[in-house]
Design a protein around this motif. Structure first.
Motif, mmCIF file in Angstrom:
data_model
loop_
_atom_site.group_PDB
_atom_site.id
_atom_site.type_symbol
_atom_site.label_atom_id
_atom_site.label_comp_id
_atom_site.label_asym_id
_atom_site.label_seq_id
_atom_site.Cartn_x
_atom_site.Cartn_y
_atom_site.Cartn_z
ATOM 1 N N CYS A 26 5.311 -0.090 0.163
ATOM 2 C CA CYS A 26 4.417 0.383 -0.545
ATOM 3 C C CYS A 26 4.688 2.088 -0.151
ATOM 4 C CB CYS A 26 2.879 0.398 0.289
ATOM 5 S SG CYS A 26 2.224 -0.941 -0.423
ATOM 6 N N ARG A 59 0.770 7.926 -5.661
ATOM 7 C CA ARG A 59 0.186 6.696 -6.680
ATOM 8 C C ARG A 59 -1.060 6.544 -5.913
ATOM 9 N NH1 ARG A 59 5.057 3.012 -8.305
ATOM 10 N NH2 ARG A 59 3.256 1.806 -9.183
ATOM 11 N N LYS A 60 -1.918 5.846 -6.489
ATOM 12 C CA LYS A 60 -3.193 5.279 -6.065
ATOM 13 C C LYS A 60 -2.736 4.156 -5.063
ATOM 14 C CE LYS A 60 -6.046 6.371 -10.080
ATOM 15 N NZ LYS A 60 -6.939 5.867 -11.013
ATOM 16 N N LYS A 61 -3.510 4.156 -3.959
ATOM 17 C CA LYS A 61 -3.230 3.067 -2.984
ATOM 18 C C LYS A 61 -3.393 1.792 -3.634
ATOM 19 C CE LYS A 61 -4.605 1.646 1.759
ATOM 20 N NZ LYS A 61 -5.603 1.209 2.581
ATOM 21 N N SER A 62 -4.392 1.324 -4.303
ATOM 22 C CA SER A 62 -4.555 0.034 -4.839
ATOM 23 C C SER A 62 -3.737 -0.234 -5.754
ATOM 24 C CB SER A 62 -5.972 -0.044 -5.582
ATOM 25 O OG SER A 62 -5.992 0.937 -6.636
ATOM 26 N N GLU A 63 -3.019 0.619 -6.722
ATOM 27 C CA GLU A 63 -2.042 0.411 -7.691
ATOM 28 C C GLU A 63 -0.604 0.022 -6.776
ATOM 29 O OE1 GLU A 63 0.511 3.294 -9.985
ATOM 30 O OE2 GLU A 63 -1.554 3.377 -10.689
ATOM 31 N N ALA A 64 -0.464 0.983 -5.791
ATOM 32 C CA ALA A 64 0.905 0.946 -5.114
ATOM 33 C C ALA A 64 0.900 -0.485 -4.379
ATOM 34 C CB ALA A 64 1.046 1.873 -3.980
ATOM 35 N N GLU A 65 -0.225 -0.998 -3.753
ATOM 36 C CA GLU A 65 -0.585 -2.010 -2.927
ATOM 37 C C GLU A 65 -0.262 -3.064 -3.779
ATOM 38 O OE1 GLU A 65 -4.166 -1.633 -0.927
ATOM 39 O OE2 GLU A 65 -2.891 -0.626 0.636
ATOM 40 N N PHE A 66 -0.847 -3.225 -5.064
ATOM 41 C CA PHE A 66 -0.864 -4.427 -5.914
ATOM 42 C C PHE A 66 0.770 -4.754 -6.558
ATOM 43 C CE2 PHE A 66 -0.760 -5.955 -10.303
ATOM 44 C CZ PHE A 66 -1.495 -7.061 -10.239
ATOM 45 N N GLU A 67 1.408 -3.569 -6.907
ATOM 46 C CA GLU A 67 2.627 -3.691 -7.342
ATOM 47 C C GLU A 67 3.427 -4.023 -6.213
ATOM 48 O OE1 GLU A 67 5.857 -1.031 -10.124
ATOM 49 O OE2 GLU A 67 3.819 -0.223 -9.834
#
Length: 154
Positions: free
Chosen positions: A101, A109-117
């Protein structure tokens, strides 16, 4: 596309690279081979913007990176280049997932987007059950795959 034109690099009196030119097309896979001391690592450090050539030019998609300032180079490196180091360089205090991450967070990048990817990439690399393990709890091969995931996140 990456284009290298007439690169020269010296360390003191030692000439490591002399007039090296090459073109790597988008999607092309290239191996840089040669004997120890031939300048392979130096060439990769120059292409990766970790060092500057004494002369010559490096272009990414037709744009020269030679004139970029330190901050501009750091931003370019984070968004355009993924590194997989020989010794992984994973941060020991963070989990595999957090290590992946970090470059995305640095890129804003957005935290949720980075964590998901990061989760998706780690799953594709067969590390779904190892995401919350710290580097010292991973095998060498698992550490290498985490480093590859980190290189791919941006």
């Amino acid at each position: 596309m990456i284009e290298v034109r007439n690169l020269d690099k010296n360390y003191g009196k030692l000439q490591v690279l002399r007039s090296v030119s090459l073109t790597i097309e988008k999607g092309q896979i290239v191996a840089i081979v040669g004997p120890s001391g031939a300048g392979k690592s130096t060439l990769l450090q120059l292409i990766g913007t970790l060092d500057k050539p004494d002369s010559g030019e490096i272009l990414f998609s037709g744009k020269s990176i030679n004139g970029l300032r330190h901050q501009e180079l750091a931003k370019f490196r984070n968004s355009q280049i993924g590194f997989v180091f020989q010794f992984h360089n994973l941060l020991p205090e963070f989990s595999a997932w957090e290590n992946v991450c970090i470059p995305a967070f640095i890129a804003g990048r957005k935290k949720s987007e980075a964590e998901f990817e990061a989760r998706q990439i780690l799953c594709k690399l067969g590390l779904e059950s190892r995401m919350n393990h710290r580097p010292t709890e991973l095998s060498g091969g698992e550490q290498q795959r985490v480093a590859i995931a980190r290189a791919l996140i941006n």
